[in-house]
Design an enzyme around this catalytic site. Structure first.
Site, PDB file in Angstrom:
ATOM      1  N   LYS A  47       0.849  -1.202   0.000  1.00  0.00           N
ATOM      2  CA  LYS A  47       0.000   0.000   0.000  1.00  0.00           C
ATOM      3  C   LYS A  47       0.879   1.244   0.000  1.00  0.00           C
ATOM      4  CE  LYS A  47      -0.220   0.142   5.022  1.00  0.00           C
ATOM      5  NZ  LYS A  47      -1.024   0.332   6.221  1.00  0.00           N
ATOM      6  N   ARG A 145      -9.254   0.019  16.191  1.00  0.00           N
ATOM      7  CA  ARG A 145      -9.146   0.846  14.981  1.00  0.00           C
ATOM      8  C   ARG A 145     -10.113   0.288  13.951  1.00  0.00           C
ATOM      9  NH1 ARG A 145      -3.664   1.163  11.307  1.00  0.00           N
ATOM     10  NH2 ARG A 145      -4.373  -0.945  10.805  1.00  0.00           N
ATOM     11  N   TYR A 275      14.907  31.312   6.374  1.00  0.00           N
ATOM     12  CA  TYR A 275      13.780  32.079   6.921  1.00  0.00           C
ATOM     13  C   TYR A 275      13.925  32.309   8.422  1.00  0.00           C
ATOM     14  CZ  TYR A 275      11.221  31.363   2.558  1.00  0.00           C
ATOM     15  OH  TYR A 275      10.826  31.359   1.243  1.00  0.00           O
ATOM     16  N   MET A 323      10.467  24.869   1.134  1.00  0.00           N
ATOM     17  CA  MET A 323       9.699  23.912   0.344  1.00  0.00           C
ATOM     18  C   MET A 323      10.598  23.112  -0.610  1.00  0.00           C
ATOM     19  SD  MET A 323       6.374  24.687  -2.004  1.00  0.00           S
ATOM     20  CE  MET A 323       5.488  25.525  -0.712  1.00  0.00           C
TER      21      MET A 323
HETATM   22  C1  LIG Z   1      -3.936  -4.090   8.229  1.00  0.00           C
HETATM   23  C2  LIG Z   1      -2.463  -4.010   8.123  1.00  0.00           C
HETATM   24  N1  LIG Z   1      -1.745  -5.151   8.068  1.00  0.00           N
HETATM   25  C3  LIG Z   1      -0.407  -5.121   7.993  1.00  0.00           C
HETATM   26  C4  LIG Z   1       0.270  -3.929   7.951  1.00  0.00           C
HETATM   27  C5  LIG Z   1       1.751  -3.960   7.901  1.00  0.00           C
HETATM   28  O1  LIG Z   1       2.266  -3.546   9.142  1.00  0.00           O
HETATM   29  P1  LIG Z   1       3.837  -3.379   9.286  1.00  0.00           P
HETATM   30  O2  LIG Z   1       4.206  -2.287   8.365  1.00  0.00           O
HETATM   31  O3  LIG Z   1       4.039  -3.019  10.703  1.00  0.00           O
HETATM   32  O4  LIG Z   1       4.410  -4.684   8.898  1.00  0.00           O
HETATM   33  C6  LIG Z   1      -0.452  -2.725   8.037  1.00  0.00           C
HETATM   34  C7  LIG Z   1       0.150  -1.396   8.056  1.00  0.00           C
HETATM   35  O5  LIG Z   1       1.116  -0.991   7.701  1.00  0.00           O
HETATM   36  C8  LIG Z   1      -1.851  -2.771   8.113  1.00  0.00           C
HETATM   37  O6  LIG Z   1      -2.583  -1.655   8.169  1.00  0.00           O
END
Ligand SMILES: Cc1ncc(COP(=O)(O)O)c(C=O)c1O
Length: 389
Positions: A47, A145, A275, A323
């Site tokens: 992701k 969560r 700055y 920036m």
């Molecule tokens: C649902 C879920 N599983 C696994 C992971 C992986 O976790 P990590 O990066 O600590 O291995 C994440 C987030 O990064 C997650 O949100």
């Protein structure tokens, strides 16, 4: 002297002012280490653009290195993988009832459901497409969560079993997420594991027969064998982040960030810098301009203790980070225009890594790595050994 003079060839000077060099071989080695360690299947979490490393390159690398699954947050990320021709199992865990699930269901993306509304949406998409949707149900075992609260779990499982009987979906997995696996005290993780085991029994009592049970993130995979189950979901560890406090598992940082000295000036003691003149030179010194800033994901707080490496030596980042630019105080060291600036590299070579930046800026390395980008280029390499070019 210009960079072209230094390298001898204008053609060899990159146009990008900064580059993220991602070593896919390091990612492959990290995956193999995790696989050898746990002996379970691995879900490579790609992701957020593979934590900034490049989702598709990481996905291919991970699968080649033996990962069985890919994990993403959104349906769009999952569909990007499918569009790129990736046929491996993909789980996405942030679908909600308003997400368009038709393509995901049709293309065999496994959708996580944590409430009845999302389950109904998945079943509806299955009905519309004529495909049988694959679902993993998420139970909240203590992270508070995502996931179905324990009180709603049985009803969710019963509803899922009804949809299974109707032929619209099949629950192929159950899962939960750990909140405190980085903690050396295992009590919270143990409690989550027990809650998950109970949740699995409840699901079985509702006539579900999920094949894949998963609980562990990187920290669980690295340090809590009881959480390994059928599959470990690893993000951070793939990219070389040592998630377990105070422990190293031989993981290799996969990202190196380099830029170059774009401007130089000699200033006198008492000169205010950048700055607000928040930094004032204490002695006569040389200031270097590095052409990256917070628009490229460099945290502004890095000027409060952050360092870069130029010519094999560490130098402090000073003054407000802009920036597009940051300033480094190199003292009397013989730095010249075009010299390479290592922003992130290998601690073994004395270079800062994402964890060091995270310590300086009060965050976690995940945020550092996923935040980098902006106008930086990205180049993928396959370094056979630990050495980076
Ligand atoms: C649902 C879920 N599983 C696994 C992971 C992986 O976790 P990590 O990066 O600590 O291995 C994440 C987030 O990064 C997650 O949100």
């Amino acid at each position: 002297m210009t960079p072209a003079d230094r390298t001898g060839s204008p053609a060899s000077v990159p146009t990008a002012l900064a580059t993220r060099i991602v070593d896919l071989a390091a990612i492959a080695r990290n995956i193999r280490r995790i696989r050898e360690h746990t002996g379970t299947d691995v879900m490579a979490v790609v992701k957020a653009d593979g934590f900034g490393h490049g989702w598709l390159e990481v996905a291919h690398t991970a699968l080649d290195a033996g990962a069985k699954w890919l994990g993403v947050a959104t349906v769009d990320e999952a569909l990007d993988l499918r569009r790129a021709g990736v046929t491996a199992p993909v789980l996405c865990w942030l679908a909600d009832p308003w997400t368009n699930l038709l393509d995901a269901v049709q293309q065999g993306v496994t959708v996580s459901c944590a409430n009845r509304e999302t389950l109904d949406a998945v079943a509806g998409a299955a009905g519309e497409t004529g495909a049988v949707a694959e679902v993993h149900l998420e139970l909240d075992t203590g992270m508070s969560r995502g996931g179905a609260p324990e009180a709603e779990w049985l009803a969710l499982c019963v509803a899922a079993a009804e949809f299974e009987r109707a032929g619209s979906l099949v629950v192929t997995g159950l899962w939960s997420h750990l909140a405190l696996a980085v903690d050396p005290d295992p009590s919270s993780t143990d409690a989550q594991r027990l809650a998950f085991e109970h949740g699995v029994e409840v699901a079985r009592s509702a006539d579900l027969a999920p094949m894949t049970l998963h609980l562990a993130n990187s920290a669980g995979a690295l340090d809590h064998p009881d959480t390994w189950l059928d599959l470990v979901r690893c993000g951070a560890s793939l990219y070389g982040i040592e998630t377990v406090l105070g422990r190293t598992h031989g993981l290799e940082s996969a990202m190196r960030v380099v830029s170059r000295v774009s401007q130089l000036r000699r200033v006198s003691a008492g000169t205010g810098v950048s700055y607000s003149h928040a930094y004032v030179a204490e002695r006569d010194t040389t200031l270097v301009l590095v052409p990256v800033g917070y628009g490229d994901g460099i945290p502004r707080d890095l000027s409060h203790g952050g360092e870069v490496v130029i010519g094999g030596l560490r130098h402090p980042v000073v003054g407000a980070i802009s920036m597009d630019q940051l300033i480094v105080d190199v003292g009397d060291h013989p730095v010249v225009l075009g010299d390479e600036v290592v922003l992130l590299g290998s601690p073994e070579k004395g270079e800062p890594d994402a964890q060091e930046w995270a310590d300086v800026t009060g965050t976690i390395s995940h945020e550092i790595l996923t935040g980098l980008g902006g106008r930086m280029a990205r180049r993928h390499i396959n370094a056979d050994t630990k050495a980076t070019p």
